[in-house]
Write an enzyme that holds these catalytic residues in place. Sequence first.
Site, PDB file in Angstrom:
ATOM      1  N   HIS A 503       8.106   1.381  -2.209  1.00  0.00           N
ATOM      2  CA  HIS A 503       8.851   0.604  -1.220  1.00  0.00           C
ATOM      3  C   HIS A 503       8.266  -0.789  -1.032  1.00  0.00           C
ATOM      4  CE1 HIS A 503      11.907   0.088   1.679  1.00  0.00           C
ATOM      5  NE2 HIS A 503      11.964   1.341   2.114  1.00  0.00           N
ATOM      6  N   ASP A 507      13.695  -1.801  -2.343  1.00  0.00           N
ATOM      7  CA  ASP A 507      14.179  -1.121  -1.153  1.00  0.00           C
ATOM      8  C   ASP A 507      15.139  -0.004  -1.547  1.00  0.00           C
ATOM      9  OD1 ASP A 507      12.768  -2.813   0.604  1.00  0.00           O
ATOM     10  OD2 ASP A 507      14.330  -4.355   0.390  1.00  0.00           O
TER      11      ASP A 507
END
Length: 535
Positions: A503, A507
């Site tokens: 992450h 995303d």
Amino acid sequence: MPEVKMPQLGESVVEGTVTKWLKSEGDTVDEDELLVEISTDKVDSEVPSTASGVLQKILVQEGDTAKVGDAIAVVGEDGQDTGEGDGEPESSEEKEGGGAPEGQQQERAEDTQDDGDGQEQGAEQEAAEAKAEQAEGEGAEGEGAEDAEGGEPEEAQESAGGKAEGDQPQSADEADEEEGSDEAAPEEQPSAETQEADQEDSGGASQPSGDGAGDTSKRRIISPLVRRLADEHSVDLEGVEGTGTGGRIRKQDVLQAAEQQTQGEQGQAEPAAQEEAGDEAAKDQDAGSTQPEQGGEREELVPWSNIRRRTAEHMVASHLETARAWNAVEVDWTRAVETREKAKAAFKEREGFNLTYMPFLARAVCETLLEMPEVNAAFDGDNKANLIRHYVNLGVAVALEGGGLIVPVVKGADEKNLVGLARGISDVAQRARTKKVTPDDLTGGTFTITNPGPFGSIVSVPIIPRGQAAILGFEAITKRVVVTEDDAIAIRSIGFLTMSWDHRIIDGAEAARFLARLRERIQSTDFAGDLAQYL
């Protein structure tokens, strides 16, 4: 004589561990014949002999580590002497010792010395006891001198305390009686204030010697034994009431004070201990089955192999430094399954290995990564940027026989078609299982595929390799009854693709789009064009 040396298995490798000798001492070995298995921080390899002859001596045993360039074995002609014969002459030290080892001679000397020390200690103890008996008739001044010298036992000091202000000596029994009368009538003892006042009235003509100046009692006359016991038991002598003559503190007084102090501490600690025990019991009850049961003979402690240790280190490091998230999609593999079924027999006959589903997936992954290079990236904290790669070096996780996992890399995977990917994947996997990969085969990966599907896995959450943005899990393909887009019921070959991703780099939207595009490409691509020669 030719020596086999620890080889350089990679640029940064400085040492290697011998995991297994493939030959024993006395065996004949040819040059370039596999001789030993070496494990390094980068790769496990089978190393060939650099000379022909007989393996005369193994210098580095299994499990031991040697630096690069160090000799690990000696290979010579049959019957050639290695220079390490067993018939070494007896050393001069052993001869001078009359055949007795030096350690035994030293032990004998120490025993003799210990005997002499024991005799000396016995003589000193007898002299001390005799001196103690003689000390019964001495006065308080003599007792204080003995305490200062620290040379008298406690019993002698106590018996010597029977002489009061008079000059007449007393026996031990009379001293005990006087002590008893002192204990029975403590109020008759003049206080220190009264004595000081009397001394002031008389002009201070008589001052007792010792530490207790201004105090005619014997409370301040402390023997070395009493001081030692007080230190050992952490007893404050100021708070101890002496029961000896003139209030002198005796050994029994210190021991009694120590016992009372211990009982007080236990009384205070008991409620806290009970509360702590209750908390521990509650924790154990909450833990439940998390505590391993002691199986005795049914348990076995298996040492880590080098690859097990390295895998653990890399996986924990990756888990700690990445912000892992996870997505999954369901893929209809029916079209690819039908193409493979038609081509696999001819493919096996011509190529010599099985056509699996991995090259089908690898081709679709490479094309999707070039289309969405943000997933084919690395986190660069130093430059505060993502390193985007517009090429694909595809890592393929390979399970090793006997346990362990290794990830060789197919370099330039984006430049290969389905058949080229099949050959590349088969090559690195085979070399990994036979311990023939090089350090270069294990570096440079940009994206990795792990394939637990053949073991029946339907969903997995793999750990991201360090230096990459994501890893794809290829799950089992199974036949299932599904509802098609035209609302028909059909049997399809269905399997999940799972992806763990960092992450910090991408995303959820990018990860979901990547998986959706990959699924679309697998379901719509006609792989028959790449396999036309086998159809």
